[in-house]
Design an enzyme around this catalytic site. Structure first.
Site, PDB file in Angstrom:
ATOM      1  N   GLN A 157      23.564  11.027  31.938  1.00  0.00           N
ATOM      2  CA  GLN A 157      22.631  10.239  32.763  1.00  0.00           C
ATOM      3  C   GLN A 157      22.839   8.740  32.536  1.00  0.00           C
ATOM      4  OE1 GLN A 157      20.561  10.661  35.174  1.00  0.00           O
ATOM      5  NE2 GLN A 157      20.529  12.887  35.297  1.00  0.00           N
ATOM      6  N   SER A 158      24.076   8.322  32.349  1.00  0.00           N
ATOM      7  CA  SER A 158      24.356   6.919  32.051  1.00  0.00           C
ATOM      8  C   SER A 158      23.892   5.969  33.166  1.00  0.00           C
ATOM      9  CB  SER A 158      25.863   6.751  31.840  1.00  0.00           C
ATOM     10  OG  SER A 158      26.213   5.384  31.810  1.00  0.00           O
TER      11      SER A 158
END
Ligand SMILES: *Cc1c(COP(=O)(O)O)cnc(C)c1O
Length: 338
Positions: free
Chosen positions: A76-77
């Protein structure tokens, strides 16, 4: 204040200046003046701190004739999402190395991953073990692209390089203007607090503080690893910065502090009390933090202030570095809290 001559080129993409907002209710509750620098307002889809760094990194990618930017991060960068979207605005393609335990069964396309996919980023899922050797995978992918006649440009984790640090050197300049509007020319001593995840924001703030003409301390609350790890990274970024852009005013290395002890269950893993603190701030101020970075940094700040209200001096600027999209994939964890 900024040595404009030495400032490298950038592509303006962030919505700046971002608002500096006084959190009146929170300040009253804690007994210290607390402002939020709303870097979650740098953009909607570009929201957060990474776009400030990417303005410089994308400009260099373009200047070097690249057609594809490569970067990496957790599943989920926020950084990778900003890379995917900023690349489009810079006229480039993107390739992302995203970390997940089981690359054969990658996480669902929600939150930042959905935006990566919408942006048409090429995604390569890699294990945490491979992530540790990401430089090799970057080299392999860059070679593959070159063989296809493409021109790759690698953006290291979080865009946390000396060039990327310029984003937060400039943010300090912006903050000085914000505070002058409040204080007049004599800006009061201020401690700027941020989440530290790959170190570039803290490094940029520290470099900016050294150049600034008001008394400014920098404290980064690490959300993974530990103090030693980040001191090595941040000092490395600052040394590189000083090597490339030596500045007269910059006597000695920049000062900053890493506030360790608030990683909790680990990177991107939340404890119920962290999620409760996020909920409570929404209900107190109508401001939404993220679970991976700002929520943890906020909990760290409050815990330190509970031990010693004067810990950061009389005035704090907490940098809201964004990350809202990371909240939705863990909606289930809030079930008991709302
Ligand atoms: C990446 C990130 C940070 C940490 O910044 P670094 O420069 O990587 O230390 C903080 N907050 C959010 C929301 C982020 O995405």
């Amino acid at each position: 204040m900024l040595p404009i001559d030495s400032m490298p080129p950038r592509i303006v993409m962030a919505n700046t200046p971002t608002p500096l907002q006084r959190m009146d209710r929170l300040s009253r509750k804690i007994g210290v003046e607390i402002f939020f620098k709303r870097d979650d307002f740098t953009g909607s889809e570009l929201s957060g701190n990474k776009i400030r760094k990417l303005e410089f990194l994308m400009a260099e990618a373009r200047a070097k004739g690249a057609d594809t930017v490569l970067s990496c991060g957790g599943a989920q960068s926020n950084h990778c999402r900003a890379v995917a979207l900023a690349a489009i605005r810079a006229g480039l393609s993107s390739l992302l190395l995203l970390r997940t335990d089981d690359p054969d069964h990658p996480p669902a396309s929600e939150g930042n991953i959905l935006l990566d996919a919408l942006a048409g980023a090429e995604i390569i899922w890699i294990t945490p073990e491979h992530y540790r050797q990401r430089d090799r995978i970057f080299a392999r992918e860059a070679d593959r692209l070159k063989a296809l006649g493409r021109k790759p440009y690698i953006i290291p984790e979080g865009g946390s390089t000396a060039l990327g640090a310029w984003g937060y050197v400039c943010a300090v300049d912006e903050l000085a203007e914000d505070l002058k509007r409040i204080d007049g020319d004599e800006v009061k001593p201020t401690t700027v607090i941020c989440a530290t995840g790959s170190g570039g924001t803290t490094a940029g703030l520290a470099l900016g503080a050294r150049l600034s003409d008001f008394p400014m301390r920098v404290a980064g609350v690490n959300v993974c690893d530990d103090r030693d790890y980040f001191v090595a990274i941040i000092d490395g970024i600052c040394e590189e910065f000083d090597r490339i852009w030596p500045m007269e005013k910059a006597a000695g290395p920049p000062a900053y502090e890493i506030v360790d002890g608030y990683v909790g269950r680990g990177y991107a893993l939340s404890r119920p009390e962290e999620l409760a603190a996020i909920r409570d701030l929404v209900r107190l101020e109508g401001v939404v933090l993220d679970p991976v970075y700002t929520g943890k940094a906020y909990v760290g700040m409050l815990a330190e202030l509970a031990k010693d209200r004067k810990r950061f001096g009389k005035r704090i600027v907490f940098v809201h570095t964004g990350g809202l999209f990371g909240l939705f994939p863990i909606a289930g964890q809030f079930a008991e809290l709302i």
